[in-house]
Motif scaffolding. Structure first.
Motif, PDB file in Angstrom:
ATOM      1  N   ASP A 198       0.566  -1.223  -0.017  1.00  0.00           N
ATOM      2  CA  ASP A 198      -0.003  -0.026  -0.015  1.00  0.00           C
ATOM      3  C   ASP A 198       0.735   1.193   0.161  1.00  0.00           C
ATOM      4  O   ASP A 198       0.847   2.004  -0.913  1.00  0.00           O
ATOM      5  N   MET A 199       1.977   1.190   0.887  1.00  0.00           N
ATOM      6  CA  MET A 199       2.622   2.499   1.046  1.00  0.00           C
ATOM      7  C   MET A 199       3.583   2.477  -0.530  1.00  0.00           C
ATOM      8  O   MET A 199       3.584   3.775  -0.817  1.00  0.00           O
ATOM      9  N   VAL A 200       4.005   1.611  -0.985  1.00  0.00           N
ATOM     10  CA  VAL A 200       5.108   1.520  -2.233  1.00  0.00           C
ATOM     11  C   VAL A 200       4.136   2.160  -3.116  1.00  0.00           C
ATOM     12  O   VAL A 200       4.495   2.861  -4.112  1.00  0.00           O
ATOM     13  N   VAL A 201       2.702   1.422  -3.532  1.00  0.00           N
ATOM     14  CA  VAL A 201       2.031   2.016  -4.713  1.00  0.00           C
ATOM     15  C   VAL A 201       1.633   3.041  -4.390  1.00  0.00           C
ATOM     16  O   VAL A 201       1.558   3.930  -5.528  1.00  0.00           O
ATOM     17  N   ALA A 235       3.261   5.754  -3.171  1.00  0.00           N
ATOM     18  CA  ALA A 235       4.053   6.672  -3.455  1.00  0.00           C
ATOM     19  C   ALA A 235       4.471   6.597  -4.890  1.00  0.00           C
ATOM     20  O   ALA A 235       4.613   7.463  -5.703  1.00  0.00           O
ATOM     21  N   ASP A 236       4.435   5.712  -5.687  1.00  0.00           N
ATOM     22  CA  ASP A 236       4.691   5.469  -6.965  1.00  0.00           C
ATOM     23  C   ASP A 236       3.602   6.025  -7.653  1.00  0.00           C
ATOM     24  O   ASP A 236       3.968   6.723  -8.737  1.00  0.00           O
ATOM     25  N   ALA A 237       2.256   6.027  -7.170  1.00  0.00           N
ATOM     26  CA  ALA A 237       1.282   6.691  -7.877  1.00  0.00           C
ATOM     27  C   ALA A 237       1.499   8.133  -8.006  1.00  0.00           C
ATOM     28  O   ALA A 237       1.134   8.919  -9.008  1.00  0.00           O
ATOM     29  N   VAL A 238       1.784   8.807  -6.861  1.00  0.00           N
ATOM     30  CA  VAL A 238       2.075  10.184  -6.683  1.00  0.00           C
ATOM     31  C   VAL A 238       3.218  10.645  -7.721  1.00  0.00           C
ATOM     32  O   VAL A 238       3.046  11.617  -8.315  1.00  0.00           O
ATOM     33  N   TRP A 239       4.394   9.703  -7.502  1.00  0.00           N
ATOM     34  CA  TRP A 239       5.475  10.199  -8.592  1.00  0.00           C
ATOM     35  C   TRP A 239       5.316   9.996  -9.806  1.00  0.00           C
ATOM     36  O   TRP A 239       5.898  10.554 -10.658  1.00  0.00           O
ATOM     37  N   THR A 245      -4.337  10.964  -1.063  1.00  0.00           N
ATOM     38  CA  THR A 245      -5.483  10.885  -0.358  1.00  0.00           C
ATOM     39  C   THR A 245      -6.171   9.306  -0.449  1.00  0.00           C
ATOM     40  O   THR A 245      -6.591   8.960  -1.499  1.00  0.00           O
ATOM     41  N   PRO A 246      -6.193   8.600   0.704  1.00  0.00           N
ATOM     42  CA  PRO A 246      -6.611   7.228   0.447  1.00  0.00           C
ATOM     43  C   PRO A 246      -8.175   7.312   0.311  1.00  0.00           C
ATOM     44  O   PRO A 246      -8.715   8.046   0.630  1.00  0.00           O
ATOM     45  N   ALA A 247      -8.537   6.064  -0.526  1.00  0.00           N
ATOM     46  CA  ALA A 247      -9.990   6.061  -0.660  1.00  0.00           C
ATOM     47  C   ALA A 247     -10.784   5.608   0.521  1.00  0.00           C
ATOM     48  O   ALA A 247     -10.256   4.772   1.303  1.00  0.00           O
ATOM     49  N   GLN A 248     -11.905   6.480   0.761  1.00  0.00           N
ATOM     50  CA  GLN A 248     -12.507   6.004   1.812  1.00  0.00           C
ATOM     51  C   GLN A 248     -13.200   4.728   1.914  1.00  0.00           C
ATOM     52  O   GLN A 248     -13.780   4.254   0.838  1.00  0.00           O
ATOM     53  N   GLY A 249     -13.082   3.722   2.685  1.00  0.00           N
ATOM     54  CA  GLY A 249     -13.852   2.353   2.926  1.00  0.00           C
ATOM     55  C   GLY A 249     -12.945   1.679   2.021  1.00  0.00           C
ATOM     56  O   GLY A 249     -13.533   0.409   1.865  1.00  0.00           O
ATOM     57  N   SER A 250     -11.764   1.723   1.374  1.00  0.00           N
ATOM     58  CA  SER A 250     -11.070   0.722   0.499  1.00  0.00           C
ATOM     59  C   SER A 250      -9.827   0.213   1.311  1.00  0.00           C
ATOM     60  O   SER A 250      -9.281   0.639   2.005  1.00  0.00           O
ATOM     61  N   SER A 251      -9.962  -1.302   1.391  1.00  0.00           N
ATOM     62  CA  SER A 251      -8.895  -1.904   2.002  1.00  0.00           C
ATOM     63  C   SER A 251      -7.855  -2.204   1.089  1.00  0.00           C
ATOM     64  O   SER A 251      -6.687  -3.141   1.435  1.00  0.00           O
ATOM     65  N   ASP A 311      -3.262  13.831  -4.348  1.00  0.00           N
ATOM     66  CA  ASP A 311      -3.951  15.116  -4.120  1.00  0.00           C
ATOM     67  C   ASP A 311      -3.392  16.280  -4.885  1.00  0.00           C
ATOM     68  O   ASP A 311      -2.165  16.436  -4.698  1.00  0.00           O
ATOM     69  N   THR A 312      -4.028  16.554  -5.914  1.00  0.00           N
ATOM     70  CA  THR A 312      -3.424  17.615  -6.764  1.00  0.00           C
ATOM     71  C   THR A 312      -3.998  19.063  -6.481  1.00  0.00           C
ATOM     72  O   THR A 312      -4.193  19.891  -7.397  1.00  0.00           O
ATOM     73  N   THR A 313      -4.570  19.230  -5.168  1.00  0.00           N
ATOM     74  CA  THR A 313      -5.248  20.563  -5.238  1.00  0.00           C
ATOM     75  C   THR A 313      -4.296  21.748  -5.392  1.00  0.00           C
ATOM     76  O   THR A 313      -4.656  22.662  -6.049  1.00  0.00           O
TER      77      THR A 313
END
Length: 444
Positions: free
Chosen positions: A154-157, A159-163, A223-229, A237-239
């Motif tokens: 979860d942590m690796v994915v 970080a990779d998604a943001v990068w 931003t973690p998805a609500q209710g997703s495991s 987060d692209t705000t």
């Protein structure tokens, strides 16, 4: 089976074979997942990056968890290998073999050094001081590996998604920003001289800082998805990025407006000169008309006519100066303001002319009405009536003399109209006199 051991009923040969097959499949799946995690691009990036903030903290824990995962997996592999060796001793396993296999497959027979779990901040099943190792069953060990793997992945994915998402988009926006800055500089939109120039400087600083933060602390922008495991459930987060992209778009629109001014500045200035010239001519006509009204119309209040718009002429001269020196960023708002004010000035001049010439229009209307009645009466055979001719002459002298008192002249015209109406009424009562009966009314 009726026989029991320390872990419960002793497994028979078929149960052992089925358990070994299941554990072998689990072993293969876990090994595949661990190798995929080991080769994951995000993990390799995390290993080589200079991390800060949340990401540094979570990656420290994730690294320890991955190390513990391999420790657990090695222990699991050793236990599975031992079980297979025991099962392969004989085709028909003895009771001693089955008891040993039951203990190995169902009991807490797998030992893992306590230091490994402590390094990964993982809770132990039998925590206690001085314990050199912890013992687990194969089932418990699989559950713990699944938990550690899911948290690490979860942590690796994330970080990779943001990068994968943000730095490239920031670089594209930064490239667009550089092109916009060059264009802005060419039209005089510079920091300290134009608000859009200041905005470009602020956007540049923000994007530079944002990229540094995204590279060093990607999880701060996740931003973690609500209710997703599921591992990696969420989105970048692209705000901040979106806000700066909108700000740059606003600056681009402003620069486009400045460019439009540069392209048609001469035509717009010529149009402005024409509008203001027409306003001046209209005011001059109104001043001339006012003098005529004061000379020809008595007992009438004539509004004062204002002078030409000196301020607008000065602003128009300033606009021409801005154009000469290519100060497009100053010219753009000035032209927009001037165009609106010039149209208002022309409308004011026209209204002033209308107000000043109103008495002349009233006199012209009275003259027209008097002549129309005279022509009608002549057509009906009453042109030689003495009383009617006298009233006409009085009204005519009032309307064609200067100064003309409109109120008195209007009363004279009304008296002539009433006399004509009375004469027409008499003519209708005496058949055969005065020509044909008029059915059109006095206003025809």
């Amino acid at each position: 089976m009726g026989d029991t051991g320390p872990t419960g009923p002793v497994m028979d040969r078929d149960e052992v074979d089925r358990a070994l097959a299941r554990l072998g499949a689990e072993h293969e799946a876990i090994e595949t997942s661990l190798l995929a995690l080991q080769d994951h691009a995000g993990r390799r990036l995390l290993e080589g990056a200079e991390l800060t903030g949340v990401t540094a903290e979570r990656w420290g824990a994730a690294e320890a968890s991955i190390t513990l995962l391999w420790t657990y997996f090695d222990a699991y592999t050793g236990a599975l290998r031992s079980a297979r060796e025991i099962r392969s001793r004989r085709r028909w396993s003895s009771r001693e073999d089955l008891v040993e296999l039951t203990e190995l497959l169902r009991g807490e027979a797998v030992a893992v050094a306590s230091g490994a779990a402590a390094t990964a901040n993982a809770p132990t099943l039998h925590a206690g001081p001085g314990r050199l190792s912890e013992r687990y069953s194969l089932v418990t060990l699989v559950d713990r590996m699944n938990q550690l793997y899911a948290a690490s992945l979860d942590m690796v994915v994330a970080a990779d998604a943001v990068w994968s998402a943000l730095p490239a988009r920031i670089d594209l926006l930064a490239a667009e920003l550089q092109r916009t800055r060059k264009l802005a500089h060419s039209v005089g939109v510079r920091p300290g001289e134009h608000p859009s120039g200041d905005d470009l400087e602020r956007i540049t600083r923000t994007l530079t800082r944002l990229r540094e933060q995204v590279v060093s602390d990607p999880l701060a922008f996740w931003t973690p998805a609500q209710g997703s495991s599921a591992p990696g459930g969420g989105r970048p987060d692209t705000t901040v990025y979106d806000r700066e992209a909108r700000a740059l778009e606003e600056v681009r629109r402003e620069i486009d407006a400045v460019l439009a001014v540069r392209q048609d500045a001469e035509q717009r200035i010529v149009r402005l000169r024409d509008v203001l010239s027409r306003a001046d001519r209209t005011l001059a006509e109104a001043r001339t008309a006012r003098g005529e009204v004061l000379a020809k119309i008595a007992a009438t209040e004539v509004p004062v006519v204002g002078g030409p718009p000196i301020v607008l002429q000065e602003q128009l001269a300033a606009a021409a100066e801005y154009r000469r020196h290519a100060q497009w960023h100053r010219l753009s708002p000035l032209l927009e303001s001037l165009e609106e004010k010039a149209e208002d000035e022309l409308l004011r001049a026209r209204e002033s002319l209308t107000a000043v010439t109103a008495p002349l229009a009233v006199r012209a209307e009275l003259r027209g009405r008097l002549d129309a009645y005279k022509a009608k009466m002549a057509r009906l055979g009453h042109a030689e009536d003495p009383e009617l001719a006298e009233k006409y002459e009085k009204a005519r002298r009032m309307l064609w003399s200067a100064p003309c008192d409109l109120r008195v002249a209007e009363q004279a015209v009304l008296r002539y109209q009433h006399a004509a109406a009375e004469l027409l009424g008499t003519a209708r009562r005496v058949p055969g006199q005065g020509g044909p009966v008029d059915r059109t009314g006095p206003g025809a």
